[in-house]
Design an enzyme around this catalytic site. Structure first.
Site, PDB file in Angstrom:
ATOM      1  N   HIS A 155      96.632  35.526  92.766  1.00 23.37           N
ATOM      2  CA  HIS A 155      95.334  34.896  92.505  1.00 23.37           C
ATOM      3  C   HIS A 155      94.175  35.874  92.738  1.00 23.37           C
ATOM      4  O   HIS A 155      93.063  35.464  93.081  1.00 23.37           O
ATOM      5  CB  HIS A 155      95.132  33.652  93.385  1.00 23.37           C
ATOM      6  CG  HIS A 155      96.236  32.655  93.279  1.00 23.37           C
ATOM      7  ND1 HIS A 155      96.303  31.712  92.284  1.00 23.37           N
ATOM      8  CD2 HIS A 155      97.348  32.472  94.054  1.00 23.37           C
ATOM      9  CE1 HIS A 155      97.394  30.972  92.441  1.00 23.37           C
ATOM     10  NE2 HIS A 155      98.048  31.417  93.504  1.00 23.37           N
ATOM     11  N   SER A 276      78.819  56.572  77.498  1.00 21.73           N
ATOM     12  CA  SER A 276      77.828  55.617  77.004  1.00 21.73           C
ATOM     13  C   SER A 276      76.813  56.345  76.143  1.00 21.73           C
ATOM     14  O   SER A 276      76.440  57.491  76.422  1.00 21.73           O
ATOM     15  CB  SER A 276      77.118  54.949  78.181  1.00 21.73           C
ATOM     16  OG  SER A 276      75.935  54.296  77.756  1.00 21.73           O
ATOM     17  N   LYS A 282      77.824  57.308  82.639  1.00 21.02           N
ATOM     18  CA  LYS A 282      78.953  56.399  82.457  1.00 21.02           C
ATOM     19  C   LYS A 282      80.228  57.122  82.044  1.00 21.02           C
ATOM     20  O   LYS A 282      80.221  58.048  81.261  1.00 21.02           O
ATOM     21  CB  LYS A 282      78.623  55.331  81.411  1.00 21.02           C
ATOM     22  CG  LYS A 282      77.586  54.311  81.836  1.00 21.02           C
ATOM     23  CD  LYS A 282      78.040  53.474  83.010  1.00 21.02           C
ATOM     24  CE  LYS A 282      79.212  52.586  82.683  1.00 21.02           C
ATOM     25  NZ  LYS A 282      78.934  51.609  81.608  1.00 21.02           N
ATOM     26  N   GLU A 289      90.668  48.983  78.182  1.00 21.13           N
ATOM     27  CA  GLU A 289      89.998  47.812  77.612  1.00 21.13           C
ATOM     28  C   GLU A 289      90.525  47.517  76.203  1.00 21.13           C
ATOM     29  O   GLU A 289      90.691  46.348  75.827  1.00 21.13           O
ATOM     30  CB  GLU A 289      88.495  48.045  77.591  1.00 21.13           C
ATOM     31  CG  GLU A 289      87.885  48.079  78.985  1.00 21.13           C
ATOM     32  CD  GLU A 289      86.423  48.496  78.979  1.00 21.13           C
ATOM     33  OE1 GLU A 289      85.781  48.343  80.028  1.00 21.13           O
ATOM     34  OE2 GLU A 289      85.925  48.984  77.948  1.00 21.13           O
ATOM     35  N   LYS A 324     103.041  40.591  54.819  1.00 24.63           N
ATOM     36  CA  LYS A 324     103.145  42.025  55.103  1.00 24.63           C
ATOM     37  C   LYS A 324     101.971  42.592  55.896  1.00 24.63           C
ATOM     38  O   LYS A 324     102.166  43.380  56.827  1.00 24.63           O
ATOM     39  CB  LYS A 324     103.316  42.804  53.797  1.00 24.63           C
ATOM     40  CG  LYS A 324     104.618  42.470  53.101  1.00 24.63           C
ATOM     41  CD  LYS A 324     104.651  42.986  51.685  1.00 24.63           C
ATOM     42  CE  LYS A 324     105.745  42.280  50.910  1.00 24.63           C
ATOM     43  NZ  LYS A 324     105.484  40.831  50.724  1.00 24.63           N
TER      44      LYS A 324
END
Length: 475
Positions: A155, A276, A282, A289, A324
């Site tokens: 969890h 970025s 960044k 992802e 296909k």
């Protein structure tokens, strides 16, 4: 060139021709179409429909065409309806009217499903190989971290201490289940539909078993109507691809979380990260992802086919032209994603200090207290309650449960004696999980060895199947 039209007074309307046209995507089947036609010509020769000389001439021309297709010297044109008409056009350009003789005794209905099966066999084995390569990488990384303890989660909450190698290797087991499904798929679907004709079988080629063997199939479909309309094998393959995508998505999710500043468990290599366009600092985990994102696409491809198949009547229907593109898309996405994800994991750096830092937080050793009481003869339900009381006391004091002193433990229950203290460490908790599937060093080492043996077995199977089908792969 058109493969039909004798009973029509006009050609198709431009909109109809555009709607019917599939060659821009089914051209991927061209190598398989040529190989199937070579086998079919051999069947026509054996049946006496084609003479030895004519069959040999057509076969030579088909092999030349295969070479031209592989090099790009021959391709489809805007005038071609589908891969079959393009291939026949190429053959007619070499042989004239004789180039149309190879069509006797078969239909596009049984031809296309045979082509498609061979395409799927080829690419399923390739995906299986890439999956094995990913599992090998995961296991190699896991083997390097057999001494690294980590918090285990359920969890997304701290649960119990585990080995980080155990955490990593869990993905190997799920991925090998996908490979096992591929193996099962091939065992069940190595059946040739060729010889079914449009739906009623062939009056000209009475022994499709020989052609099936030449194409490396293990048998022939026993109902010609079912054979031309069966797309179970496509749906099964798309399910396998979707399930594989789900497993890759879970890897992507974990690496995305581990890569956050808050976790800081992993640093991804620059070559497997992106930046970025506005924030110079960044460094984003885009591979991870995209592994998550692609799973939705793979699931969607499965869903689209199942909806297409639902409620189709009788034998072949043109709806099946839609079978296909979902497969081509899933195959191509996976063959792009799998090597990228493997490279991301292979080049990642793991911060052992940060991984181990929180291993005892969240009262992670509470289960050890309950287990200690059970070993002394207390029923687990009661032991669970006593351990919970210890957690409540620790929370009231602002400490972890293992930080309670002996007097505090004995005040909760006299069964919590001083012998408990030796068990209240991450190492002791891990070392006690000695079951075959447990997280002890001994268990995880054995699990990794078993995975290695499985990889050898699957790799041998892939090599064997590739060799068996090598006569038609890329022919």
């Amino acid at each position: 060139m058109a493969l039909w039209g004798g009973r029509f007074s006009t050609g198709p309307n431009e909109a109809v021709a555009k709607l019917s046209r599939s060659v821009h995507f089914d051209w991927r089947l061209a190598p398989y179409d040529v190989r199937v036609n070579i086998a079919h010509v051999a069947g026509l020769r054996r049946a006496g429909v084609l003479s030895e000389a004519v069959a040999a001439e057509i076969t030579v021309a088909l092999k030349e065409l295969a070479d031209e297709i592989s090099t790009g010297a021959f391709s489809y044109t805007e005038a071609d309806e589908d891969v079959h008409s393009a291939v026949e056009r190429g053959l007619v350009s070499k042989l004239g009217e004789l180039g149309g003789a190879f069509r006797a005794g078969r239909s596009r209905n049984d031809l296309v499903v045979t082509d498609f099966k061979l395409y799927l066999i080829d690419h399923l084995l390739e995906i299986a190989h890439e999956s094995i390569e990913l599992v090998t990488t995961i296991d190699e990384v896991a083997s390097k971290h057999l001494d690294l303890v980590a918090p285990g989660f359920t969890h997304l909450q701290h649960a119990q201490p585990i080995l980080f190698s155990h955490e990593l290797a869990k993905h190997s087991h799920s991925l090998l289940r996908d490979v096992d499904r591929m193996k099962d798929w091939l065992s069940r679907n190595s059946i040739s539909p060729l010889g079914s004709g449009a739906l009623a079988g062939s009056a000209l080629v009475p022994n499709p078993e020989i052609i099936a063997a030449e194409l490396a199939f293990q048998g022939v479909a026993r109902n010609s109507i079912d054979a031309v309309s069966d797309r179970d094998f496509v749906a099964e393959a798309l399910f396998i691809f979707a399930m594989l995508g789900v497993h890759l998505s879970r890897i992507g999710e974990e690496f995305t979380i581990w890569n956050t500043q808050e976790f800081g468990w992993v640093t991804l290599n620059d070559a497997f990260s992106t930046g970025s366009s506005i924030m110079p600092q960044k460094k984003n985990p885009d591979i991870a992802e995209l592994a998550r994102g692609k799973s939705g696409r793979l699931i969607g491809n499965l869903t689209s086919l199942l909806v297409t198949l639902k409620g189709l009547p009788f034998a072949y229907n043109r709806d099946l032209q839609e079978d296909k593109e979902p497969v081509f898309d899933s195959v191509e996405e996976l063959l792009t994603l799998l090597p990228a994800l493997r490279g991301m994991i292979q080049t990642a750096s793991f911060n052992g200090e940060k991984i181990a830092r929180g291993v005892l937080s969240g009262h992670a050793l509470a289960t050890e207290i309950a287990d200690f009481l059970v070993r002394s003869g207390i029923p687990f339900a009661k032991a669970h309650e006593i351990s919970g009381e210890a957690v409540a006391l620790a929370e009231s004091k602002g400490v972890e449960v293992h930080e309670l002193i002996d007097a505090e433990f004995s005040a909760i229950d006299p069964g919590l004696t001083g012998e408990l203290r030796a068990l209240l460490s991450a190492e002791a908790a891990i070392d006690s999980r000695i079951s075959i599937n447990g997280t002890s060093t001994k268990s995880v080492t054995a699990q990794l060895l078993q995975l290695e043996a499985k990889i050898r077995g699957y790799s041998s199977w892939i090599a064997s199947e590739r060799k068996r089908f090598s006569g038609m792969m890329g022919a």
